[in-house]
Write an enzyme that holds these catalytic residues in place. Structure first.
Site, PDB file in Angstrom:
ATOM      1  N   ASN A 138     -13.161   4.932  42.609  1.00 16.04           N
ATOM      2  CA  ASN A 138     -13.388   6.214  41.953  1.00 16.04           C
ATOM      3  C   ASN A 138     -12.079   6.879  41.526  1.00 16.04           C
ATOM      4  O   ASN A 138     -10.988   6.364  41.757  1.00 16.04           O
ATOM      5  CB  ASN A 138     -14.190   7.126  42.883  1.00 16.04           C
ATOM      6  CG  ASN A 138     -15.263   7.880  42.145  1.00 16.04           C
ATOM      7  OD1 ASN A 138     -14.972   8.545  41.154  1.00 16.04           O
ATOM      8  ND2 ASN A 138     -16.499   7.781  42.612  1.00 16.04           N
ATOM      9  N   HIS A 168       6.867   4.912  56.560  1.00 13.19           N
ATOM     10  CA  HIS A 168       8.270   5.101  56.950  1.00 13.19           C
ATOM     11  C   HIS A 168       8.446   5.027  58.465  1.00 13.19           C
ATOM     12  O   HIS A 168       7.621   5.538  59.229  1.00 13.19           O
ATOM     13  CB  HIS A 168       8.771   6.462  56.456  1.00 13.19           C
ATOM     14  CG  HIS A 168       8.931   6.547  54.980  1.00 13.19           C
ATOM     15  ND1 HIS A 168      10.005   6.026  54.307  1.00 13.19           N
ATOM     16  CD2 HIS A 168       8.129   7.106  54.028  1.00 13.19           C
ATOM     17  CE1 HIS A 168       9.885   6.254  53.012  1.00 13.19           C
ATOM     18  NE2 HIS A 168       8.748   6.910  52.821  1.00 13.19           N
ATOM     19  N   THR A 220      -6.086   5.295  61.525  1.00  7.12           N
ATOM     20  CA  THR A 220      -4.877   4.737  62.118  1.00  7.12           C
ATOM     21  C   THR A 220      -5.167   3.500  62.961  1.00  7.12           C
ATOM     22  O   THR A 220      -4.242   2.794  63.358  1.00  7.12           O
ATOM     23  CB  THR A 220      -4.181   5.786  63.001  1.00  7.12           C
ATOM     24  OG1 THR A 220      -5.088   6.193  64.043  1.00  7.12           O
ATOM     25  CG2 THR A 220      -3.784   7.003  62.173  1.00  7.12           C
TER      26      THR A 220
END
Length: 240
Positions: A138, A168, A220
């Site tokens: 989308n 990072h 995560t």
């Protein structure tokens, strides 16, 4: 066709009393619209039938021309990214959803059939991205793949989802984060999963088959098949 219909016009009137630029055409149809269409076909005759018959092969020819042009673009080259940016600005409707899919399929080599790609989509490091058949990507989706990102078949990716296989490093306080390098991990979304709007998938996660990631979730850790996760960070809240 306009000649056939012109005697029937009754004129224009504003759609809203506020003077909106949108207008609605009011047509008086004597005998019904079917009669109008039959009258048009009779007057147009063979020419109209020939034009309608040529529409499909002409579209196929145009797509073939685009594919030939795309085949000369190096994957991830400046020309490739310029073309991606130009297509991303087109309207989020057909034929542009199909044209964006044709571009990725012609250049990536790992982009499935019958996918739909809406406006504002950007793929970074496209040589590390693999997308299966019948996926919907989308508007506003960003996929960044310094290492592999694999998306299975029949996956739904909602608006403004971010998928990133790199992040990072930041633990060393004595050095700027910019100079600490990156943490990398492949991301996999298995068949039939749904990633809802504004969700984020971080490096090293796998979203299992048929799982649902709720809107705004930050994933995560890997998600089990057919489970539902939500929140920041995402945690299981149920199953299908």
């Amino acid at each position: 066709m306009w000649t056939a219909l012109s005697p029937k016009w009754r004129g224009w009137r504003p759609e809203r009393a506020s003077g909106s630029p949108h207008f609605m055409l009011t047509v008086a149809v004597r005998g019904g619209m079917r009669k109008e269409l039959e009258n048009y076909r009779r007057r147009a005759g063979r020419g109209a039938r020939l034009a309608h018959g040529m529409a499909r092969p002409w579209g196929a020819f145009v797509n073939w021309c685009w594919n030939v042009r795309y085949s000369f673009m190096g994957l991830g080259s400046p020309a490739w990214h310029r073309r991606q940016a130009a297509l991303s600005r087109k309207a989020p409707i057909d034929p542009y959803t199909m044209r964006r899919s044709a571009f990725y399929r012609a250049t990536m080599g790992s982009f499935g059939q019958s996918c739909r790609v809406y406006s504002g989509v950007f793929l970074h490091y496209p040589w590390n991205i693999s997308i299966g058949d019948r996926c919907v990507i989308n508007s506003g989706v960003h996929i960044t793949a310094p290492v592999q990102v694999v998306i299975g078949s029949s996956v739904l990716i909602g608006p403004y989802v971010v998928i990133n296989s790199g992040s990072h490093e930041y633990r060393d306080r004595s050095r700027p984060i910019r100079g600490q390098g990156h943490k990398l991990g492949p991301v996999r979304v298995e068949d039939g999963a749904w990633i809802a709007a504004h969700a984020v998938l971080l490096p090293g996660v796998t979203v299992g088959r048929g799982a649902v990631v709720a809107a705004g979730a930050v994933v995560t850790r890997s998600v089990d098949p057919f489970s539902i996760v939500a929140g920041v960070p995402a945690v299981p809240i149920g199953s299908r």
